[in-house]
Design an enzyme around this catalytic site. Structure first.
Site, PDB file in Angstrom:
ATOM      1  N   TYR A   1       5.633   4.533 -13.827  1.00  0.00           N
ATOM      2  CA  TYR A   1       6.389   3.333 -13.428  1.00  0.00           C
ATOM      3  C   TYR A   1       7.883   3.647 -13.293  1.00  0.00           C
ATOM      4  O   TYR A   1       8.479   3.352 -12.262  1.00  0.00           O
ATOM      5  CB  TYR A   1       6.163   2.195 -14.431  1.00  0.00           C
ATOM      6  CG  TYR A   1       6.779   0.875 -13.996  1.00  0.00           C
ATOM      7  CD1 TYR A   1       6.111   0.028 -13.108  1.00  0.00           C
ATOM      8  CD2 TYR A   1       8.029   0.475 -14.448  1.00  0.00           C
ATOM      9  CE1 TYR A   1       6.675  -1.169 -12.693  1.00  0.00           C
ATOM     10  CE2 TYR A   1       8.600  -0.729 -14.046  1.00  0.00           C
ATOM     11  CZ  TYR A   1       7.913  -1.546 -13.167  1.00  0.00           C
ATOM     12  OH  TYR A   1       8.484  -2.735 -12.758  1.00  0.00           O
TER      13      TYR A   1
ATOM     14  N   ARG B   1       9.790   2.855   7.174  1.00  0.00           N
ATOM     15  CA  ARG B   1       9.844   3.745   8.347  1.00  0.00           C
ATOM     16  C   ARG B   1       9.370   3.005   9.610  1.00  0.00           C
ATOM     17  O   ARG B   1       9.987   3.094  10.668  1.00  0.00           O
ATOM     18  CB  ARG B   1       8.974   4.979   8.089  1.00  0.00           C
ATOM     19  CG  ARG B   1       8.868   5.950   9.274  1.00  0.00           C
ATOM     20  CD  ARG B   1      10.213   6.519   9.654  1.00  0.00           C
ATOM     21  NE  ARG B   1      10.162   7.298  10.901  1.00  0.00           N
ATOM     22  CZ  ARG B   1      10.334   6.786  12.096  1.00  0.00           C
ATOM     23  NH1 ARG B   1      10.555   5.478  12.247  1.00  0.00           N
ATOM     24  NH2 ARG B   1      10.287   7.548  13.170  1.00  0.00           N
TER      25      ARG B   1
ATOM     26  N   SER C   1      13.123  -2.697  -7.355  1.00  0.00           N
ATOM     27  CA  SER C   1      13.005  -1.623  -8.326  1.00  0.00           C
ATOM     28  C   SER C   1      12.961  -2.253  -9.720  1.00  0.00           C
ATOM     29  O   SER C   1      12.368  -3.339  -9.884  1.00  0.00           O
ATOM     30  CB  SER C   1      14.199  -0.680  -8.144  1.00  0.00           C
ATOM     31  OG  SER C   1      14.200   0.339  -9.098  1.00  0.00           O
TER      32      SER C   1
ATOM     33  N   ASP D   1      -4.448  -5.348   0.918  1.00  0.00           N
ATOM     34  CA  ASP D   1      -4.296  -4.579  -0.322  1.00  0.00           C
ATOM     35  C   ASP D   1      -3.434  -3.363  -0.005  1.00  0.00           C
ATOM     36  O   ASP D   1      -3.857  -2.459   0.727  1.00  0.00           O
ATOM     37  CB  ASP D   1      -5.685  -4.134  -0.816  1.00  0.00           C
ATOM     38  CG  ASP D   1      -5.602  -3.376  -2.136  1.00  0.00           C
ATOM     39  OD1 ASP D   1      -4.488  -3.004  -2.558  1.00  0.00           O
ATOM     40  OD2 ASP D   1      -6.666  -3.155  -2.743  1.00  0.00           O
TER      41      ASP D   1
ATOM     42  N   LYS E   1      10.011   3.740  -9.757  1.00  0.00           N
ATOM     43  CA  LYS E   1      11.159   2.850  -9.518  1.00  0.00           C
ATOM     44  C   LYS E   1      12.439   3.659  -9.305  1.00  0.00           C
ATOM     45  O   LYS E   1      13.288   3.266  -8.495  1.00  0.00           O
ATOM     46  CB  LYS E   1      11.324   1.870 -10.681  1.00  0.00           C
ATOM     47  CG  LYS E   1      10.192   0.841 -10.791  1.00  0.00           C
ATOM     48  CD  LYS E   1      10.039  -0.010  -9.549  1.00  0.00           C
ATOM     49  CE  LYS E   1       9.149  -1.220  -9.759  1.00  0.00           C
ATOM     50  NZ  LYS E   1       8.884  -1.970  -8.520  1.00  0.00           N
TER      51      LYS E   1
HETATM   52  N1  LIG Z   1       8.795  -9.425 -13.865  1.00  0.00           N
HETATM   53  C1  LIG Z   1       9.545  -8.458 -14.366  1.00  0.00           C
HETATM   54  O1  LIG Z   1       9.930  -8.479 -15.560  1.00  0.00           O
HETATM   55  C2  LIG Z   1       9.978  -7.319 -13.467  1.00  0.00           C
HETATM   56  C3  LIG Z   1      11.051  -6.520 -13.901  1.00  0.00           C
HETATM   57  C4  LIG Z   1      11.486  -5.480 -13.089  1.00  0.00           C
HETATM   58  C5  LIG Z   1      10.864  -5.244 -11.880  1.00  0.00           C
HETATM   59  N2  LIG Z   1       9.809  -6.024 -11.498  1.00  0.00           N
HETATM   60  C6  LIG Z   1       9.168  -5.715 -10.204  1.00  0.00           C
HETATM   61  O2  LIG Z   1       9.154  -6.899  -9.427  1.00  0.00           O
HETATM   62  C7  LIG Z   1       8.127  -6.807  -8.443  1.00  0.00           C
HETATM   63  C8  LIG Z   1       7.382  -8.119  -8.354  1.00  0.00           C
HETATM   64  O3  LIG Z   1       6.701  -8.333  -9.584  1.00  0.00           O
HETATM   65  P1  LIG Z   1       6.626  -9.767 -10.272  1.00  0.00           P
HETATM   66  O4  LIG Z   1       7.415  -9.682 -11.521  1.00  0.00           O
HETATM   67  O5  LIG Z   1       6.943 -10.842  -9.299  1.00  0.00           O
HETATM   68  O6  LIG Z   1       5.086  -9.769 -10.688  1.00  0.00           O
HETATM   69  P2  LIG Z   1       3.871 -10.772 -10.303  1.00  0.00           P
HETATM   70  O7  LIG Z   1       4.266 -12.172 -10.555  1.00  0.00           O
HETATM   71  O8  LIG Z   1       2.708 -10.215 -11.044  1.00  0.00           O
HETATM   72  O9  LIG Z   1       3.687 -10.542  -8.731  1.00  0.00           O
HETATM   73  C9  LIG Z   1       3.256  -9.315  -8.224  1.00  0.00           C
HETATM   74  C10 LIG Z   1       2.976  -9.444  -6.749  1.00  0.00           C
HETATM   75  O10 LIG Z   1       2.570  -8.148  -6.246  1.00  0.00           O
HETATM   76  C11 LIG Z   1       1.374  -8.320  -5.487  1.00  0.00           C
HETATM   77  N3  LIG Z   1       0.542  -7.115  -5.541  1.00  0.00           N
HETATM   78  C12 LIG Z   1       0.168  -6.396  -6.637  1.00  0.00           C
HETATM   79  N4  LIG Z   1      -0.667  -5.404  -6.287  1.00  0.00           N
HETATM   80  C13 LIG Z   1      -0.838  -5.504  -4.930  1.00  0.00           C
HETATM   81  C14 LIG Z   1      -1.588  -4.770  -3.977  1.00  0.00           C
HETATM   82  N5  LIG Z   1      -2.394  -3.755  -4.341  1.00  0.00           N
HETATM   83  N6  LIG Z   1      -1.521  -5.133  -2.668  1.00  0.00           N
HETATM   84  C15 LIG Z   1      -0.735  -6.178  -2.288  1.00  0.00           C
HETATM   85  N7  LIG Z   1       0.002  -6.913  -3.147  1.00  0.00           N
HETATM   86  C16 LIG Z   1      -0.054  -6.575  -4.456  1.00  0.00           C
HETATM   87  C17 LIG Z   1       0.654  -9.512  -6.152  1.00  0.00           C
HETATM   88  O11 LIG Z   1      -0.190 -10.144  -5.196  1.00  0.00           O
HETATM   89  P3  LIG Z   1      -1.799 -10.125  -5.187  1.00  0.00           P
HETATM   90  O12 LIG Z   1      -2.263  -9.961  -6.616  1.00  0.00           O
HETATM   91  O13 LIG Z   1      -2.166 -11.452  -4.581  1.00  0.00           O
HETATM   92  O14 LIG Z   1      -2.162  -8.975  -4.306  1.00  0.00           O
HETATM   93  C18 LIG Z   1       1.836 -10.418  -6.462  1.00  0.00           C
HETATM   94  O15 LIG Z   1       2.158 -11.201  -5.345  1.00  0.00           O
HETATM   95  C19 LIG Z   1       7.296  -5.587  -8.830  1.00  0.00           C
HETATM   96  O16 LIG Z   1       7.582  -4.521  -7.982  1.00  0.00           O
HETATM   97  C20 LIG Z   1       7.729  -5.281 -10.258  1.00  0.00           C
HETATM   98  O17 LIG Z   1       7.580  -3.920 -10.565  1.00  0.00           O
HETATM   99  C21 LIG Z   1       9.360  -7.056 -12.257  1.00  0.00           C
END
Ligand SMILES: NC(=O)c1ccc[n+]([C@@H]2O[C@H](COP(=O)([O-])OP(=O)(O)OC[C@H]3O[C@@H](n4cnc5c(N)ncnc54)[C@H](OP(=O)(O)O)[C@@H]3O)[C@@H](O)[C@H]2O)c1
Length: 255
Positions: free
Chosen positions: A153, A120, A138, A60, A157
């Site tokens: 958020y 780091r 981001s 986590d 980012k």
């Molecule tokens: N999807 C979009 O529209 C979008 C747009 C812009 C940016 N992003 C960014 O893309 C990145 C990936 O998001 P996604 O869209 O792929 O969402 P997602 O499908 O919900 O995946 C999020 C991932 O982050 C992990 N995670 C969340 N909290 C965590 C924690 N406390 N410790 C360890 N792992 C954690 C989750 O794993 P577990 O739950 O198994 O821990 C999961 O593998 C994020 O940084 C998000 O801000 C997404």
């Protein structure tokens, strides 16, 4: 040449797509997230399909010592991390006062502190070996001004953007590239979170990207040494507008 990539948030969405793309290039992987069952399933799939070595670390990232524990684990296994993908993340909705302080501390830990800490910790080895790749996931939201109900958020980012830019300038001569990828709406599990489903239904189809395309853009841009990359024509137009429209006007429009 075969490298080792560590990907956070590899149990779903963009992280899973990064794992598949980097394994397809023949790189060994270290997969990090909380849901160990999902990581193990993906690890087995990539081992058998791509013949790469995959290590799973269930962690986590909201825990204070998470980055140090991950680093100690890879060190004890003798793994040199050449590629670091800081991808794990989630959104927050609602008024700032509606959530307890711990919610925000944990959020910043996952979204910012873990990114800085892992960068780091692994950077030293990358600089010593004269090769490293860091991709920070981001968002196009990083170009938005702050608006009510969107606490932390956009700020988290935009910090990733400036961190990636400054770090890239510092270490590019040591063979290390740092890139912030700023996706727009991408089909993952991100919008399945509470408070995001309504937005998901209302967003028109043309605004959505597929995770695989976003990931390929990120890997290619990072290889070229691009500091900030925005995948998709619509998102680039949006980011251009967000950076061009005067801040005061934009704030009024968003309100
Ligand atoms: N999807 C979009 O529209 C979008 C747009 C812009 C940016 N992003 C960014 O893309 C990145 C990936 O998001 P996604 O869209 O792929 O969402 P997602 O499908 O919900 O995946 C999020 C991932 O982050 C992990 N995670 C969340 N909290 C965590 C924690 N406390 N410790 C360890 N792992 C954690 C989750 O794993 P577990 O739950 O198994 O821990 C999961 O593998 C994020 O940084 C998000 O801000 C997404």
């Amino acid at each position: 040449m075969n490298k080792t990539a560590l990907i956070t948030g590899a149990s779903a969405g963009l992280g899973k797509a990064f794992a598949a793309a980097l394994a397809a290039k023949g790189h060994d992987l270290v997969l990090v997230a909380r849901r160990e069952d999902r990581l193990n399933e993906l690890a087995n799939e990539l081992r058998s399909q791509q013949g790469v070595s995959v290590t799973v670390i269930a962690m986590d990232l909201g825990e204070l010592d998470a980055a140090q524990n991950i680093f100690s684990r890879t060190e004890s296994l003798g793994l040199c991390i050449d590629i670091l993908v800081n991808n794990a993340g989630y959104g927050l909705t609602g008024k700032f006062i509606s959530q307890p302080l711990g919610t925000y501390q944990k959020f910043l830990q996952v979204m910012v502190t873990s990114v800085v800490s892992l960068s780091r910790l692994y950077l030293e080895g990358m600089v010593d070996r004269g090769y490293g790749r860091i991709i920070n996931v981001s968002s196009v939201a990083s170009f938005l001004p702050g608006s009510s109900g969107n606490n932390l958020y956009t700020g988290a980012k935009s910090l990733l953007n400036s961190f990636s830019e400054t770090l890239h300038k510092e270490v590019k001569h040591n063979g290390v590239h740092v890139t912030a990828i700023c996706p727009g709406f991408t089909r993952t599990e991100f919008h399945d979170q509470e408070g995001f489903q309504k937005a998901k239904q209302n967003i028109p189809n043309f605004m959505w990207s597929e995770a695989e395309g976003v990931v390929q853009t990120a890997i290619d841009a990072n290889e070229k040494g691009t500091m900030i990359v925005i995948p998709g024509r619509f998102n680039r137009f949006l980011a251009f507008m967000l950076r061009t429209i005067p801040h005061s006007l934009l704030t009024k429009l968003l309100a």
